[in-house]
Design a protein around this motif. Structure first.
Motif, PDB file in Angstrom:
ATOM      1  N   GLU A 292       3.204   1.974 -10.906  1.00 22.67           N
ATOM      2  CA  GLU A 292       3.878   0.639 -11.104  1.00 22.67           C
ATOM      3  C   GLU A 292       4.594   0.066  -9.583  1.00 22.67           C
ATOM      4  O   GLU A 292       4.892  -1.365  -9.714  1.00 22.67           O
ATOM      5  N   SER A 293       4.872   0.674  -8.258  1.00 19.33           N
ATOM      6  CA  SER A 293       5.431   0.259  -7.285  1.00 19.33           C
ATOM      7  C   SER A 293       4.466  -0.186  -6.573  1.00 19.33           C
ATOM      8  O   SER A 293       4.941  -1.014  -5.213  1.00 19.33           O
ATOM      9  N   SER A 294       3.231  -0.592  -6.458  1.00 21.87           N
ATOM     10  CA  SER A 294       2.275  -1.058  -5.339  1.00 21.87           C
ATOM     11  C   SER A 294       1.128  -1.010  -6.155  1.00 21.87           C
ATOM     12  O   SER A 294       0.843  -1.193  -7.088  1.00 21.87           O
ATOM     13  N   PHE A 295      -0.094  -1.526  -4.725  1.00 24.86           N
ATOM     14  CA  PHE A 295      -1.604  -1.382  -4.758  1.00 24.86           C
ATOM     15  C   PHE A 295      -1.886  -0.057  -5.661  1.00 24.86           C
ATOM     16  O   PHE A 295      -1.048   0.697  -5.931  1.00 24.86           O
ATOM     17  N   PRO A 296      -2.503  -0.675  -6.523  1.00 24.22           N
ATOM     18  CA  PRO A 296      -3.818   0.723  -7.030  1.00 24.22           C
ATOM     19  C   PRO A 296      -4.614   1.517  -5.882  1.00 24.22           C
ATOM     20  O   PRO A 296      -4.672   0.415  -4.544  1.00 24.22           O
ATOM     21  N   TYR A 297      -5.208   2.873  -6.146  1.00 21.88           N
ATOM     22  CA  TYR A 297      -5.350   3.364  -4.748  1.00 21.88           C
ATOM     23  C   TYR A 297      -7.487   3.419  -5.593  1.00 21.88           C
ATOM     24  O   TYR A 297      -7.336   4.311  -6.388  1.00 21.88           O
ATOM     25  N   GLU A 298      -8.114   3.375  -5.136  1.00 23.15           N
ATOM     26  CA  GLU A 298      -9.600   3.570  -5.827  1.00 23.15           C
ATOM     27  C   GLU A 298      -9.649   4.332  -5.317  1.00 23.15           C
ATOM     28  O   GLU A 298      -9.405   5.494  -3.960  1.00 23.15           O
ATOM     29  N   ILE A 299     -10.291   5.482  -6.002  1.00 19.48           N
ATOM     30  CA  ILE A 299     -11.222   7.147  -5.535  1.00 19.48           C
ATOM     31  C   ILE A 299     -12.846   6.994  -6.056  1.00 19.48           C
ATOM     32  O   ILE A 299     -13.319   6.212  -7.329  1.00 19.48           O
ATOM     33  N   ASP A 300     -12.792   8.208  -5.665  1.00 20.24           N
ATOM     34  CA  ASP A 300     -14.972   8.320  -5.647  1.00 20.24           C
ATOM     35  C   ASP A 300     -15.182   8.787  -6.719  1.00 20.24           C
ATOM     36  O   ASP A 300     -14.377  10.233  -6.416  1.00 20.24           O
ATOM     37  N   CYS A 301     -15.758   8.710  -7.979  1.00 19.69           N
ATOM     38  CA  CYS A 301     -16.585   9.882  -8.987  1.00 19.69           C
ATOM     39  C   CYS A 301     -17.775  10.085  -9.043  1.00 19.69           C
ATOM     40  O   CYS A 301     -18.407  11.022  -9.665  1.00 19.69           O
TER      41      CYS A 301
ATOM     42  N   GLY B 193      -8.940   3.971  -1.140  1.00 25.05           N
ATOM     43  CA  GLY B 193      -7.720   3.575  -0.450  1.00 25.05           C
ATOM     44  C   GLY B 193      -7.114   2.728  -0.917  1.00 25.05           C
ATOM     45  O   GLY B 193      -7.837   2.501  -1.931  1.00 25.05           O
ATOM     46  N   PRO B 194      -6.020   1.491  -0.342  1.00 27.85           N
ATOM     47  CA  PRO B 194      -5.584   0.422  -1.524  1.00 27.85           C
ATOM     48  C   PRO B 194      -6.647  -0.850  -1.880  1.00 27.85           C
ATOM     49  O   PRO B 194      -7.549  -1.062  -1.456  1.00 27.85           O
ATOM     50  N   TYR B 195      -6.512  -0.986  -3.083  1.00 23.56           N
ATOM     51  CA  TYR B 195      -7.245  -2.511  -3.426  1.00 23.56           C
ATOM     52  C   TYR B 195      -6.487  -2.816  -3.661  1.00 23.56           C
ATOM     53  O   TYR B 195      -5.463  -3.422  -5.105  1.00 23.56           O
ATOM     54  N   ASP B 196      -6.612  -4.723  -3.064  1.00 23.82           N
ATOM     55  CA  ASP B 196      -5.734  -5.620  -3.330  1.00 23.82           C
ATOM     56  C   ASP B 196      -6.770  -6.704  -4.177  1.00 23.82           C
ATOM     57  O   ASP B 196      -6.372  -8.083  -4.152  1.00 23.82           O
ATOM     58  N   PHE B 197      -8.184  -6.395  -5.030  1.00 23.36           N
ATOM     59  CA  PHE B 197      -8.673  -7.460  -5.784  1.00 23.36           C
ATOM     60  C   PHE B 197      -9.150  -8.484  -4.324  1.00 23.36           C
ATOM     61  O   PHE B 197      -9.457  -9.838  -4.289  1.00 23.36           O
ATOM     62  N   GLY B 198      -9.598  -7.976  -3.078  1.00 24.04           N
ATOM     63  CA  GLY B 198     -10.191  -8.816  -2.279  1.00 24.04           C
ATOM     64  C   GLY B 198      -9.245  -9.840  -1.590  1.00 24.04           C
ATOM     65  O   GLY B 198      -9.435 -11.331  -1.023  1.00 24.04           O
ATOM     66  N   GLY B 199      -8.013  -9.063  -1.941  1.00 27.70           N
ATOM     67  CA  GLY B 199      -6.699  -9.601  -1.210  1.00 27.70           C
ATOM     68  C   GLY B 199      -6.242 -10.675  -1.551  1.00 27.70           C
ATOM     69  O   GLY B 199      -4.938 -11.416  -1.680  1.00 27.70           O
ATOM     70  N   ARG B 200      -6.616 -10.820  -2.973  1.00 31.65           N
ATOM     71  CA  ARG B 200      -5.544 -12.076  -4.758  1.00 31.65           C
ATOM     72  C   ARG B 200      -4.825 -11.773  -5.067  1.00 31.65           C
ATOM     73  O   ARG B 200      -4.213 -12.006  -5.460  1.00 31.65           O
ATOM     74  N   LEU B 201      -4.417  -9.698  -4.868  1.00 28.77           N
ATOM     75  CA  LEU B 201      -3.369  -9.443  -5.725  1.00 28.77           C
ATOM     76  C   LEU B 201      -2.446  -9.140  -4.589  1.00 28.77           C
ATOM     77  O   LEU B 201      -2.156  -8.120  -3.814  1.00 28.77           O
ATOM     78  N   THR B 202      -0.809 -10.144  -4.708  1.00 27.54           N
ATOM     79  CA  THR B 202      -0.549  -9.534  -3.999  1.00 27.54           C
ATOM     80  C   THR B 202       1.174  -9.375  -4.201  1.00 27.54           C
ATOM     81  O   THR B 202       2.014  -9.461  -3.784  1.00 27.54           O
ATOM     82  N   THR B 203       1.062  -8.837  -5.166  1.00 25.76           N
ATOM     83  CA  THR B 203       2.506  -7.842  -6.188  1.00 25.76           C
ATOM     84  C   THR B 203       1.594  -6.690  -6.369  1.00 25.76           C
ATOM     85  O   THR B 203       0.668  -6.291  -6.015  1.00 25.76           O
ATOM     86  N   ALA B 204       2.594  -6.068  -6.911  1.00 25.18           N
ATOM     87  CA  ALA B 204       2.288  -4.470  -6.954  1.00 25.18           C
ATOM     88  C   ALA B 204       1.574  -4.419  -8.363  1.00 25.18           C
ATOM     89  O   ALA B 204       1.847  -5.278  -9.666  1.00 25.18           O
ATOM     90  N   MET B 205       1.001  -3.264  -8.713  1.00 27.13           N
ATOM     91  CA  MET B 205       0.571  -3.382  -9.992  1.00 27.13           C
ATOM     92  C   MET B 205       1.040  -2.206 -11.658  1.00 27.13           C
ATOM     93  O   MET B 205       1.415  -0.890 -10.463  1.00 27.13           O
TER      94      MET B 205
ATOM     95  N   ALA C  35       0.590  -1.072   0.614  1.00 26.64           N
ATOM     96  CA  ALA C  35      -0.078   0.177   0.108  1.00 26.64           C
ATOM     97  C   ALA C  35       0.743   1.417  -0.156  1.00 26.64           C
ATOM     98  O   ALA C  35       0.504   2.158  -0.038  1.00 26.64           O
ATOM     99  N   ALA C  36       2.703   1.131   0.029  1.00 26.37           N
ATOM    100  CA  ALA C  36       2.659   2.080   0.084  1.00 26.37           C
ATOM    101  C   ALA C  36       3.814   2.567  -0.915  1.00 26.37           C
ATOM    102  O   ALA C  36       4.096   2.052  -1.361  1.00 26.37           O
ATOM    103  N   GLY C  37       3.004   3.460  -1.535  1.00 26.67           N
ATOM    104  CA  GLY C  37       3.153   3.714  -3.562  1.00 26.67           C
ATOM    105  C   GLY C  37       2.771   5.453  -3.134  1.00 26.67           C
ATOM    106  O   GLY C  37       2.094   6.079  -2.040  1.00 26.67           O
TER     107      GLY C  37
END
Length: 454
Positions: free
Chosen positions: A133-142, A152-164, A113-115
Motif C-alpha cells: 500500500e505504500s508504493s506503485f504496483p510492480y508488474e510480474i511476468d507469468c 518493473g513498477p507500473y504507474d498506468f502510463g504516468g497517470r497514477l501519482t499516488t501509492a496504490m 517506486a520505492a516499496g
C-alpha cells in the motif's frame, strides 16, 4: 528436478545468541533461496479443471532481518497446475528498487517506486501485479519461460501519482478496477482511483480527511464505494511503527456513489475499531449498504478479530453494528466474481500471527444468508495461510475449490491444500507436497489461464 538461485547480495543474518523476534522465528522466518521444482508429488487428485497459477505474496527480508513482519521484501510463491498435475513450484523475490538498490520508502531517489511489494498478487487487464500500500504496483511476468520475473513498477502510463492499496476490487459487471492510495505527508491524504476494463486509469479523485490514517482496505458495491477512516493515525515522530492508535480521532465510513465519482462523500460514524480486511459489501435495494468485515476492537491486538456486519442506513444516517461470530479469524475471502454483490458464502482463516497465542489451524466457511458456518481443521501443528477460491464453472457463488498453503511444524515443510468449497469439512481433494516450507505471508489468488483467444 529442482533448481535454486541465491541472489548474490542476499546473505543470512549473522548468528546471535539471542532468540530472533517472533516475526523472524519458526515459519515466519524467511527462506534465503529462490527455488524451482517440477512434477510435485500429490496426495489425492488435483482437479483437472484447474489450469493456471496459485500465487501468494508475503514478506521475506533478503538479509533475514526486518524491524516488523510488515516490512520484509516481497516474495511470491507459486504453484503451477495443469490438467490434474502439479507441474511446478517456484518462489521469487519481487525486484523492487528497494530490493535491488536498497532505496527505502520515502527516499526521493525511488519516489513511489520505492516499496517492498510484499502484500498481494492480483491480475487486471492482462497484467499481474505485486502490491503493497505504500508504493506503485510492480508488474510480474507469468508467461511460460518468464514465470514470476519482475517487469518493473507500473504507474498506468504516468497517470497514477499516488501509492496504490494492496486491496483493489474488480467489479464483476463492468470489469473496472477500483482502488485508492493514501499519503502520510501532505494532503490530499486519500485519493480514489478507477481503471477501466482495458487497464486505462479513468478516475483519480482526492477525498478530504482530517489526518493521514492507515487505510488498508475498503469496500465496493454495485452502486457505491465505501472508505474506512479509522483511528490508526500516522505519526512520523514515532521511533517504532509510524502510526498509533488514537480513539479520539473517531471512526467513520465514507460513502461515494459510483455513478458520481467526483460527488459528495457522506460520512457515517461507527464505534472506534480497526479493520485490516473486508469480506464483501452489497446494496440491499432498500436504501442500505451491508458490509462484512474482520474487526479488531482496537489496534492493540489484545483481542483477536472476529466477523462483524455493518449496515449503513442511507436514509437515517445511522449504522447498525453486529458481531456475527466469536470465532477468531482473519484474511476473509469470497468468490471474487461476487465482489460488490450479495455473496452467500465467505471464508476466514484461523491462525495466529507473530508472537500471538497459537490457535488450532482452521478454515471457516460462512453461509451469510443462513447464518451458519462449517469448519475444516488441519490437525495438530498444521497452520494454514489465507485461502483463495477457484471456481469449478461459470456460476458465481457456485461450486469450486479453496486453495491455501499449509505449514506442517512436525515436518518443517509446507503443502498446497485443495479443499472442496461446498463441503470443507471433508478431507482435502488434493495435497500438493512442496519441496520446502513457505513462510507465513499475506494474500494471493488463483489465476486461471486466459481462455484461448481472450
Amino acid at each position: 528436478m529442482t533448481t535454486t538461485n541465491t541472489p548474490g547480495s542476499a546473505t543470512p543474518a549473522p548468528g546471535s545468541a539471542s532468540a530472533p523476534p517472533p516475526h523472524l522465528a519458526g515459519n515466519f522466518a524467511p527462506v534465503m533461496e529462490e527455488l524451482t521444482a517440477y512434477e510435485l508429488p500429490v496426495t489425492g487428485a488435483v482437479p483437472p479443471e484447474l489450469t493456471g497459477w496459485y500465487l501468494r505474496n508475503g514478506p521475506n527480508p533478503r538479509d533475514a532481518a526486518s524491524a516488523h513482519w510488515f516490512f520484509g521484501d516481497g516474495m511470491v510463491h507459486g504453484v503451477r497446475l495443469e490438467g490434474g498435475r502439479a507441474v511446478s513450484y517456484r518462489n521469487r523475490w519481487v525486484r523492487t528498487v528497494t530490493f535491488t538498490d536498497g532505496i527505502r520508502v520515502g527516499d526521493e531517489r525511488g519516489g513511489l517506486a520505492a516499496g517492498v511489494a510484499n502484500t498481494h498478487v492480483v491480475r487486471h487487464a492482462g497484467r499481474t501485479f505485486a502490491l503493497v500500500e505504500s508504493s506503485f504496483p510492480y508488474e510480474i511476468d507469468c508467461r511460460p519461460g518468464h514465470e514470476l520475473e519482475t517487469v518493473g513498477p507500473y504507474d498506468f502510463g504516468g497517470r497514477l501519482t499516488t501509492a496504490m492499496t494492496a486491496h483493489p476490487k474488480t467489479c464483476p459487471t463492468t470489469g473496472e478496477l477500483h482502488f485508492f492510495g493514501y499519503a502520510t505527508g501532505a494532503a490530499p491524504y486519500l485519493t480514489y482511483h478507477r481503471a477501466d476494463a482495458d487497464g486505462q486509469l479513468a478516475v483519480s479523485r482526492p477525498i478530504e480527511v482530517p489526518a493521514p490514517t492507515m487505510m488498508h482496505d475498503f469496500h465496493l458495491t454495485a452502486e457505491h464505494v465505501v472508505f474506512m477512516d479509522l483511528p490508526m493515525v500516522f505519526d512520523r515522530r514515532s521511533a517504532g511503527m509510524p502510526f498509533a492508535w488514537d480513539p479520539e480521532y473517531g471512526a467513520r465510513l465514507g460513502v461515494l456513489r459510483r455513478d458520481d465519482p467526483h460527488g459528495q462523500v457522506r460520512w457515517f460514524s461507527i464505534d472506534p475499531c480497526y479493520v485490516f480486511h473486508s469480506l464483501n459489501a452489497h446494496d440491499d435495494g432498500q436504501g442500505h449498504i451491508v458490509l462484512h468485515v474482520s474487526r479488531y476492537p482496537t489496534m492493540e491486538f489484545k483481542s483477536p478479530p472476529t466477523l462483524w456486519k455493518w449496515t449503513i442506513d442511507l436514509n437515517s444516517g445511522k449504522v447498525a453494528e453486529e458481531q456475527l461470530d466469536d470465532q477468531a479469524g482473519e484474511f476473509p475471502r469470497i468468490d471474487d466474481r461476487m465482489a460488490g454483490l450479495d455473496a452467500r458464502f465467505g471464508h476466514i482463516t484461523r491462525a495466529g500471527g507473530p508472537g500471538s497465542d497459537p490457535l488450532p489451524g482452521a478454515l471457516i466457511r460462512y453461509d451469510l444468508h443462513a447464518g451458519t458456518s462449517t469448519r475444516h481443521e488441519f490437525g495438530p501443528g498444521r497452520v494454514p495461510d489465507e485461502a483463495s477460491f477457484a471456481p469449478a464453472d461459470d456460476r458465481p457463488d457456485g461450486p469450486g475449490w479453496l486453495l491455501a498453503y499449509v505449514y506442517d511444524a512436525a515436518k518443517d515443510t509446507s503443502d498446497l491444500v485443495i479443499l472442496d468449497a461446498e463441503d470443507i469439512s471433508k478431507d482435502p481433494v488434493a495435497t500438493v507436497h512442496l519441496p520446502r516450507r513457505v513462510p507465513h505471508g499475506f494474500h494471493g489468488n488463483w489465476l486461471p489461464d486466459p481462455e484461448p483467444g481472450a
